[in-house]
Design an enzyme around this catalytic site. Sequence first.
Site, PDB file in Angstrom:
ATOM      1  CE  LYS A 115     -93.817  22.251  -1.590  1.00  0.00           C
ATOM      2  NZ  LYS A 115     -94.751  22.711  -2.355  1.00  0.00           N
ATOM      3  N   GLY A 165     -92.444  40.425  -5.312  1.00  0.00           N
ATOM      4  CA  GLY A 165     -92.811  39.234  -5.897  1.00  0.00           C
ATOM      5  C   GLY A 165     -93.798  39.630  -7.569  1.00  0.00           C
ATOM      6  N   GLY A 201     -93.438  36.575 -10.057  1.00  0.00           N
ATOM      7  CA  GLY A 201     -93.615  35.193 -10.377  1.00  0.00           C
ATOM      8  C   GLY A 201     -94.935  35.837 -10.983  1.00  0.00           C
ATOM      9  CB  ALA A 226     -97.727  33.566  -6.899  1.00  0.00           C
ATOM     10  N   GLY A 227     -97.619  36.575  -7.619  1.00  0.00           N
ATOM     11  CA  GLY A 227     -97.278  37.791  -7.652  1.00  0.00           C
ATOM     12  C   GLY A 227     -98.109  37.691  -8.196  1.00  0.00           C
TER      13      GLY A 227
END
Length: 408
Positions: free
Chosen positions: A103, A215, A217, A219-220
């Site tokens: 990451k 969320g 964004g 992904a949501g």
Amino acid sequence: MPELLEQAVGRLDRAVDADPDLKDIRKLLSLPHEVIERELTIRRDDGQRQYARAWRCRYNNLKGPTKGGVRFAASANSDEVSRLGFLMTLKCALLDLPFGGAKGAVRIEAEGLTDKERYQLAETYGEAFSDVLRPDNDIAAPDTATTSDDMEAMVAGIRHKANGMARGAVTGKPEDMGGIPLRKGATGKGAFFILDKLAADLDLDLAKSRIAVQGMGKAGAEFARSAAQAGCKIIAMSDSTGMVRNEDGLNPDDVLQAKADGTLDYTDDTEAIIGVPADVICLAAISDAVTEGNATELNARFVLEIANAAVSSSADEILRNRDVTVGPDILFNSGGVVASYLEWLVFQKGRKVSPEEHEAQWSDRLLTSAHALAATAEECEGDWRLAAYLYSLRDLNSIAAAQGIFDS
């Protein structure tokens, strides 16, 4: 050990209790292989220099080159990056990908950057970490607040110090740079794909399920769209500003368009999403959205983690005692890393693949892992996180043993 990483690694203890043969691999995974910390410098449009701390954690490379996204976030720190690298290690094992976990992050308020400044930041990150970012060593990808344009800039930065292999060290690129169409929206789309395929195992009738989504964004939004297109009822959606709710069902596209236009009529504060009565709540916003402080307020019987570590380890026992099932992040947000793997594979093999073939490979990989985890979940009496950790640890343990790492 830093607090966030200690909590994340501590979850492995239940897996070792269930299978004592995993004690050695648990110890091996207790700390990252390496965490690199560097200072980035960019020139703002007004001529002022800005400094930003940046990290790259290569958590474990047992299975192959490390793989993980790069996020821009004002709250980024070494502890968070290490926790996310740990989770990516488990995720790649669960999905049987030839990657270890990694990451990256830059501590910066990305929304305050102009396009020129943003390009410079991503380019500088690529240059600063070009010594590790290589297709056979460590591969970057988009993450929170980063996009395909940022990945293009990152490739440019790596290229300043490396050769033509730079494209293979970054996935999630624009299509004209070797990116693949599948990568866009793959995380949210994959989350619903897995939920749909496991609905019977989870005792969910999605056609009758009421779903709340935290969320809005990337992904949501994609999860909500996929669920609505499949006929599910989205009764609530929230972002960092507030929540909208309609028991008759929301149209995600209308909600997202209103948000983009600045005309979204919020009906409650953002925290209220946790208490919405629902069959499924999708946590696609932040880490530690559910903690011991609000776990008793959660009003859904199935929690789907898209955001990494959306449920804090401090909430685990509370939710188990309340018979709330958690769909773990390392399975349900894996659509993105599988798409990244397929993009990386195109570079490695030098062969173009049709979007249809990629779609089939992607869905097959997700389906195979979901069914394998369902079988392990039976062994764990329906504890899906425990099942996911057991499955991943067993995979990593077998590789470490084959490599002679545990030989005395």
